[in-house]
Every structure is written in structure tokens, then in C-alpha cells.
Scaffold this motif. Structure first.
Motif, PDB file in Angstrom:
ATOM      1  N   ALA A  11      10.550   5.833  -1.029  1.00 11.82           N
ATOM      2  CA  ALA A  11       9.081   5.745  -1.122  1.00 11.82           C
ATOM      3  C   ALA A  11       8.654   5.451  -2.554  1.00 11.82           C
ATOM      4  CB  ALA A  11       8.451   7.035  -0.622  1.00 11.82           C
ATOM      5  N   MET A  12       9.235   6.153  -3.517  1.00  8.54           N
ATOM      6  CA  MET A  12       8.847   5.944  -4.915  1.00  8.54           C
ATOM      7  C   MET A  12       9.288   4.580  -5.426  1.00  8.54           C
ATOM      8  SD  MET A  12       9.255   9.718  -6.696  1.00  8.54           S
ATOM      9  CE  MET A  12      10.744  10.299  -5.872  1.00  8.54           C
ATOM     10  N   LEU A  13      10.464   4.128  -5.003  1.00  7.44           N
ATOM     11  CA  LEU A  13      10.955   2.822  -5.438  1.00  7.44           C
ATOM     12  C   LEU A  13      10.150   1.678  -4.831  1.00  7.44           C
ATOM     13  CD1 LEU A  13      14.788   3.534  -5.256  1.00  7.44           C
ATOM     14  CD2 LEU A  13      13.465   3.105  -7.338  1.00  7.44           C
ATOM     15  N   ALA A  14       9.415   1.950  -3.757  1.00  9.67           N
ATOM     16  CA  ALA A  14       8.607   0.913  -3.110  1.00  9.67           C
ATOM     17  C   ALA A  14       7.250   0.716  -3.770  1.00  9.67           C
ATOM     18  CB  ALA A  14       8.417   1.256  -1.626  1.00  9.67           C
ATOM     19  N   VAL A  15       6.892   1.563  -4.723  1.00 11.51           N
ATOM     20  CA  VAL A  15       5.600   1.427  -5.408  1.00 11.51           C
ATOM     21  C   VAL A  15       5.640   0.183  -6.290  1.00 11.51           C
ATOM     22  CG1 VAL A  15       4.023   2.496  -7.057  1.00 11.51           C
ATOM     23  CG2 VAL A  15       5.206   3.904  -5.362  1.00 11.51           C
ATOM     24  N   PRO A  16       4.619  -0.664  -6.254  1.00 17.30           N
ATOM     25  CA  PRO A  16       4.593  -1.862  -7.121  1.00 17.30           C
ATOM     26  C   PRO A  16       4.776  -1.497  -8.592  1.00 17.30           C
ATOM     27  CG  PRO A  16       2.856  -1.987  -5.483  1.00 17.30           C
ATOM     28  CD  PRO A  16       3.453  -0.620  -5.361  1.00 17.30           C
ATOM     29  N   ASP A  38       0.849  -1.188   0.000  1.00 17.44           N
ATOM     30  CA  ASP A  38       0.000   0.000   0.000  1.00 17.44           C
ATOM     31  C   ASP A  38       0.885   1.240   0.000  1.00 17.44           C
ATOM     32  OD1 ASP A  38      -1.929   1.922   0.213  1.00 17.44           O
ATOM     33  OD2 ASP A  38      -2.459   1.475   2.301  1.00 17.44           O
ATOM     34  N   PRO A  39       1.170   1.810  -1.180  1.00 18.71           N
ATOM     35  CA  PRO A  39       2.067   2.960  -1.235  1.00 18.71           C
ATOM     36  C   PRO A  39       1.424   4.269  -0.801  1.00 18.71           C
ATOM     37  CG  PRO A  39       1.341   2.376  -3.438  1.00 18.71           C
ATOM     38  CD  PRO A  39       0.785   1.331  -2.519  1.00 18.71           C
ATOM     39  N   ALA A  40       0.102   4.286  -0.564  1.00 13.08           N
ATOM     40  CA  ALA A  40      -0.557   5.550  -0.235  1.00 13.08           C
ATOM     41  C   ALA A  40       0.053   6.240   0.987  1.00 13.08           C
ATOM     42  CB  ALA A  40      -2.054   5.324  -0.038  1.00 13.08           C
ATOM     43  N   PRO A  41       0.285   5.526   2.108  1.00 14.90           N
ATOM     44  CA  PRO A  41       0.911   6.214   3.250  1.00 14.90           C
ATOM     45  C   PRO A  41       2.317   6.727   2.938  1.00 14.90           C
ATOM     46  CG  PRO A  41      -0.096   4.144   3.939  1.00 14.90           C
ATOM     47  CD  PRO A  41      -0.110   4.148   2.440  1.00 14.90           C
TER      48      PRO A  41
END
Length: 488
Positions: free
Chosen positions: A419-424, A202-205
Motif C-alpha cells: 500500500a505504501m509503495l503504491a503511493v505516487p 488514489d492511495p486513500a482507500p
């Protein structure tokens, strides 16, 4: 030959025993000294025992203490064994634009910020490091060492650049982000990443926290200095604007009416009018031949293109910080075209994706860059190539050339990149994480389409882009052709 420009805003890092550079102000550390020309902020750094261990150059922003630090004290005592962990935890928590010079008990190193937004070049033969080529050599040496053939082959005057640690001068190299320069060996050493960034379900947070960091970064800088925030029709500009919703009425926004920027001007005007933003539209001023040549020298002849020709347009911001939106494309897989995690990757393929020619020295440099990290999957390698071989090598080679007090991009920080690299992967391909975050933060901003007019002007613009910039179209076609051949 152009009149030799000033070194204002630049610096040299030298042994403290060396004589001071003519026209410079010396800042002594321990074994090292920083010689600065004009206004270069120097922030002393001490460890937990109050021992001077180095200095930060530029504009670091401490979000934890909500300040532009005048000095920085780390929480722990630094040793040779703990230095790597401590620097990652205590230096790379900072936002802003900076260089860190470590000068500690036989450990002398130079680190860049997470995207190398203050660039640095070095000469192993003379054992000097500094802002640009013009700080490391005199005028006759500068021109004698220019690699004119390679400059032409890479089309640097237009859209090309010297990537992967190469520069326009024989024997001179660029430090790229995620590497430090070991001043004992004068060799670059990779210090990040140690492992791939784990994807988040869940990248929203993560994106909401990124918006909060962007807002605080701009707020701290605005409270301490005059600043203007770039406003365009693009995704990253809209993302930054959404972060600034609580501050928007107290911020100055700016757009340059450059050739080919009609969409950005229209988008910026629409946003400013709808949301009552203070907006400055700067008219385009083309650089004279002398101005363009001086700009090239201050950029070390490593880049050219639009900034070289349009930089006088931002002269009204000479006493102001320019806050831009660079850095966000890492969250949208900028170099991923037709790639999957298992796609075979080599130096030629990376160069093709960068839309650069397969020049022999560049092929060798990219192959050497790739070898120690080839165990990472292809998509992560392409992310690192974007950060290091494009952004660090191209976007910031002109860090000391433009007539503004300073340039800062609040999307650039270790926390934001992670954070950006953690987005699926699928969300990154579609770019949905950005628009979703904008919708949560300031949904009315999406009334206006991103990077489009939303009417008949869009197909007209595409046709005009082809007619006005055929060189760019040819580079894109060449990239697609080479990538298809590589896949086969």
C-alpha cells in the motif's frame, strides 16, 4: 569480558538427526528440528492435505481468522512447483512478527516476515542457523571470531551497524528480509519483489485499509496478551494512534523519557491528556557496563546506540508486548534524498545514503546485493535498500536483546508495504498520504503538530540537537557532501 547472558527467547534450526542443544527444548518437524531456549512460540503449519510442512516461530497474527493462531492450515496442498506462489499467498498474508521454517520433501528453507523483525543468522561452514551469534557458537569462539576492526570502522557502538547480510563475526551472515535461506546450499535467495509495485491514482482507500489492518492487529494482540503501544510526537505513532480510535480508551500507551526525547514526552503527554489515554511514562534508566555488554552479546555485537544504553528503562514491560511504529518511513521515501527514477545508483551511493562508511567488505556486499535487481528504477531500489539494508539489518538486529515479552510493529506486513509503495512519488516525498489518512480517521489528533512543539521551543531544540549530538550532524554533513559529489 561480560558474564555470558542467557539464551532465553532464542532458538537454533538444525537437522533433526543432530543431538539436542544443551538447555533447549526440541520441536521436531520432518528433516529439521527447532531447538528453543525459554519461551519461543512454535506454531505448526500444515498444508491442505493436513501434512506437516513446517512451523512459524514468534507471533504471527491471522487477520482473516482474527486470531493468534496455535496452528495454521493452508488452503492448498504444497508441491515443489507451487511452493513459491503458496508461501507468498498464505504465509505473507499474515501480520505480526515471525519466522517461517519450511520443511517439505527435500525443500528446507527459512523465511523472515516482510521486514525481518525476528532476525536470523547462519553459518555455512557448520550449516547452522539461529537467532543470534551466541546461539551458534560458544563463548570462546564468539570472541575469537569477532571482527573488531570492522566493528570500529562501522562505528557500531554508536550509530553504525553491519548491513547487507554482514555480521560482527567471521563466517557468520545475517538473512535479510525478502530472501529465504536455502538450507541445501546455505545461500540466501531473493523471493520478493518479482516486479515493482504499481502506483495507485488514489492511495486513500489503500491507506484506509492499512489503518483497518493496524487496528485489527493491535486488537487481536491486546485480546490475547498484555500489550503497550508506543506513543511519541512522530508521524508513525500518530498514524497508528489514529487507527486505534475505536479502541483508544482500552489500550495502554507508553513513552520512555530518554535523553533527547523531550519532544516525544511532551507530545505524548499532550495527546494523552487531551484524549484521556491511559499513558505510562517510563523514567530513563541507563545500562551499567555489564548490562550494556550483555545486551551487545544478545544482539551479536551488530548494533549499539541508544537501545544498548537505555534498554533497562523498558524492564517494567518484561511481561508485556511492546507495539511500536516502525515501518512507515518506506511510505515517505526515506532514502530518496536528491534522487529521481533515472539517478545513477551504485554501492557507494547507497552506502552514503545509509550514512555508513565505505568499508571494503560492505562495498562488496552492497554491490553483490544490487547486481541482480539493478533493472529496477532508482527510487524502488532505494525503497528496497531501506527495507533490507537498514531496517532488516539495523532495526531488528537487537530483536532478542530487549527486556520485553515481544516487540511487534503493526505497520509491518506485505499488504501494508505494498500500500505504501503504491503511493505516487510526489505524495511520498511530501508525506501527505499519512496526514490525510490521520485527518480522515481522527482529525482532532492534528491539533498537535507532528514532530514539533509548535512554538519557540522548536528552534531551541534544533540548536540543542546540534550541541548534544555533533556525531550525528557530522554524519549528515558527510552524507550530503558525498551525494553532491556523486551527482556531479
Amino acid at each position: 569480558m561480560s558474564k555470558w547472558p542467557t539464551k532465553d527467547g532464542q532458538f537454533l534450526i538444525v537437522p533433526a538427526s543432530d543431538p539436542i542443544s544443551p538447555g533447549a527444548q526440541r520441536h521436531r518437524l520432518t528433516a529439521l528440528a527447532v531447538d528453543t531456549f525459554g519461551q519461543v512460540p512454535i506454531i505448526p503449519v500444515r498444508d491442505g492435505s493436513d501434512r506437516l510442512i513446517g512451523a512459524l516461530l514468534g507471533t504471527p497474527i491471522d487477520l482473516d481468522r482474527h486470531e493468534l493462531p496455535k496452528r495454521l492450515t493452508l488452503s492448498t496442498t504444497i508441491t515443489a512447483e507451487s511452493v513459491d506462489t503458496a508461501i507468498e499467498a498464505e504465509i505473507y498474508r499474515l501480520a505480526g512478527s515471525y519466522i517461517f521454517v519450511l520443511d517439505l520433501d527435500g525443500l528446507q528453507r527459512i523465511y523472515l516476515d516482510p521486514d525481518g523483525s525476528k532476525s536470523l543468522v547462519y553459518d555455512p561452514a557448520t550449516r547452522l542457523a539461529g537467532a543470534t551469534a551466541m546461539t551458534l557458537m560458544d563463548e570462546p569462539d564468539y570472541y575469537a571470531r569477532l571482527k573488531l576492526d570492522q566493528h570500529r570502522q562501522l562505528d557500531v557502538t554508536h550509530a553504525g551497524w553491519f548491513a547487507c547480510g554482514l555480521t560482527a563475526h567471521h563466517g557468520l551472515f545475517r538473512l535479510i528480509c525478502n530472501h529465504y535461506l536455502d538450507l541445501a546450499s546455505f545461500e540466501p535467495v531473493r523471493h520478493w519483489p518479482r516486479a515493482p509495485v504499481a502506483p495507485s491514482a488514489d492511495p486513500a482507500p489503500l491507506f484506509d485499509a492499512m489503518l483497518a489492518r493496524i487496528r485489527e492487529t493491535v486488537e487481536i494482540l491486546r485480546d490475547g496478551a498484555d500489550a503497550h503501544v508506543a506513543l511519541t510526537a512522530g508521524t508513525d505513532s500518530r498514524f497508528v494512534l489514529s487507527a486505534l480510535r475505536p479502541l483508544a480508551q482500552d489500550i495502554d500507551f507508553v513513552t520512555v523519557a530518554a535523553p533527547g526525547a523531550a519532544l516525544d514526552v511532551a507530545g505524548a503527554r499532550a495527546l494523552a491528556g487531551r484524549f484521556n489515554l491511559r499513558h505510562l511514562l517510563l523514567p530513563f534508566r541507563r545500562a551499567s557496563r555489564q548490562q550494556a555488554e550483555a545486551w551487545q552479546i544478545r544482539a551479536g555485537h551488530c548494533v549499539g546506540g541508544a537501545n544498548m544504553t537505555m534498554h533497562p528503562s523498558v524492564q517494567p514491560l518484561a511481561e508485556s508486548f511492546f507495539i511500536g511504529g516502525l515501518g512507515g518511513e518506506i511510505g515517505r521515501g526515506f532514502l530518496w534524498l536528491n534522487a529521481a527514477p533515472e539517478t545513477l545508483l551504485d554501492a557507494a551511493n547507497i552506502i552514503d545514503r545509509l550514512k555508513l562508511p565505505r568499508e571494503p567488505a560492505l562495498l562488496d556486499a552492497v554491490a553483490a546485493w544490487l547486481a541482480p535487481i539493478a533493472h529496477f528504477d532508482t527510487l524502488f531500489l532505494l525503497d528496497l535498500a531501506y527495507l533490507e539494508l537498514r531496517m532488516s539489518s539495523w532495526a531488528f538486529a537487537d530483536a532478542y536483546a530487549n527486556p520485553v515479552r515481544g516487540e511487534l510493529h503493526p505497520m509491518i506486513s506485505r499488504a501494508n508495504f505494498e500500500a505504501m509503495l503504491a503511493v505516487p512519488a510526489q505524495m511520498r516525498r511530501e508525506g501527505t498520504a499519512f496526514e490525510d489518512a490521520i485527518h480522515r480517521a481522527w482529525p482532532d489528533l492534528l491539533i498537535f503538530p507532528i514532530n514539533r512543539y509548535g512554538d519557540w521551543r522548536d528552534p531551541a531544540k534544533r540548536a540543542l540537537d546540534i550541541l548534544s549530538n555533533p556525531r550525528r550532524v557530522l554524519r549528515k554533513l558527510r552524507q550530503l557532501t558525498l551525494l553532491r559529489r556523486h551527482a556531479v
